[in-house]
Design an enzyme around this catalytic site. Structure first.
Site, PDB file in Angstrom:
ATOM      1  CB  SER A 130      -0.936   0.001   1.132  1.00 46.40           C
ATOM      2  OG  SER A 130      -1.382   1.367   1.272  1.00 46.40           O
ATOM      3  CD  GLU A 132      -2.495   5.621   4.189  1.00 40.04           C
ATOM      4  OE1 GLU A 132      -1.945   5.944   5.146  1.00 40.04           O
ATOM      5  OE2 GLU A 132      -3.090   6.361   3.487  1.00 40.04           O
ATOM      6  CE1 TYR A 153      -4.577  -1.612   5.090  1.00 37.15           C
ATOM      7  CE2 TYR A 153      -3.415   0.466   4.427  1.00 37.15           C
ATOM      8  CZ  TYR A 153      -3.872  -0.741   4.024  1.00 37.15           C
ATOM      9  OH  TYR A 153      -3.921  -1.317   2.809  1.00 37.15           O
TER      10      TYR A 153
END
Length: 339
Positions: A130, A132, A153
């Protein structure tokens, strides 16, 4: 012989599109489901109806916290490709469920890779990484950019990324990471901000809501369409050797930009219907700006996105209007009365 593919997270946005793509490419697809009290198969129901009876789609219960359930399926069906898309995928919720997020997103990838190593080493593995993971690293971000995650996350995805890389380098597995920047679609979950915007607007036009309540709308993201990205996911495992690839549009927009584009489709003033900076939606730490550099994937995989943000916004809004029995023209007529 037809290729056999495993997909964890097949009931999710990416999993459902990937299953359709692989079946079109003549794969036999095995979808791995987590048991829930209510069967959540809405996104793949049409695919089930078309392909389950003829054996092109097979569904199995599996739990990513249970190693034996993973190993048993790998031993039995010996997949050619394993796409690990299952995750606790909501950044905001991960602040409240950090331990569970790490267990599902990180330890599960280790369990899968260990099972592949012991039971079917020829299987190619894809890990859904990801954007992120980059967190507060300044954009543009590519495969060489440092990770600096700002949420549980993001941390879980960094660990899963390095787990995948470890099995590739230490054990010679064909194990690749796809570092996907934000990608949306009509199948996005309702608690993600993009889908919340399009779905709530449809509800406003149909009289079910009056306002859309959001948090910080100044953060910037690189948004693409899930259909483009699952095509890239497949291409990553078809490449001649296992590597890590960023998939992104290379464009950067704020949540406010997204709102404006959606409301412009109906010629509505978004400020009349949207409240911002609601404390319930503000996070302890925020990723300010993500913008991917996918030049490696474009050069080596010949991948490029087909949807731009305007087309994505229209696709999502039209789908949500349809849920409430409206065409775009009918919605425009209702919008005129709301001005």
């Amino acid at each position: 012989m037809k290729k056999v593919a495993f997909i964890t997270g097949i009931t999710g946005q990416d999993g459902s599109y990937l299953a359709e793509l692989l079946i079109q490419k003549n794969y036999i697809v095995h979808g791995l489901l987590r048991r829930t009290s209510v069967l959540n198969v809405e996104r793949i129901q049409e695919t089930i109806n078309k392909y389950e009876k003829i054996g092109k789609l097979n569904l199995h219960y599996m739990d990513l916290t249970d190693t034996s359930s993973i190993s048993n399926l790998i031993k039995k069906y010996k997949p050619d490709e394993f796409y690990n898309l299952a995750a606790m995928s909501h950044v905001g919720i991960s602040f409240y469920t950090g331990e569970a997020t790490l267990n599902i997103n990180t330890v599960a990838s280790y369990r899968i890779l260990e099972s592949i190593l012991k039971n079917h080493k020829k299987c190619k593995f894809y890990q859904a990484s990801s954007s992120e993971m980059f967190g507060s690293t300044p954009p543009p971000q590519n495969e060489k950019s440092p990770f600096n995650p700002q949420s549980p996350y993001g941390i879980s995805k960094v660990a899963a990324f390095h787990t995948t890389k470890y099995f590739r380098q230490a054990h010679g597995l064909f194990a690749s990471n796809g570092i996907l920047f934000n990608h949306e679609s009509p199948r996005r979950g309702l608690n993600f901000v993009t889908r919340k915007i399009t779905h709530s607007l449809a509800r406003i036009l149909s009289g079910h809501e009056s306002k859309i309540h959001l948090g910080d709308i100044s953060t910037r993201r690189d948004w693409g369409h899930s259909k483009d990205y699952v095509r890239g996911i497949w291409m990553i495992l078809q490449y001649k050797k296992p590597e890590d690839f960023v998939l992104s549009t290379g464009k950067n927009y704020s949540i406010e930009d997204f709102i404006k584009k959606v409301f412009k489709l109906l010629d509505l003033n978004w400020k009349r219907f949207v409240t911002t900076n609601n404390k319930n939606f503000l996070r302890p730490s925020e990723v300010r700006s993500l913008q991917g550099d996918s030049s490696k994937a474009r050069k080596l995989l010949k991948w490029k996105p087909e949807y731009n943000l305007d087309a994505l916004c229209q696709d999502m809004l039209l789908s949500d209007l349809k849920l409430y029995g409206m065409s775009l023209e009918e919605a425009k007529q209702i919008a005129k009365r709301l001005k």
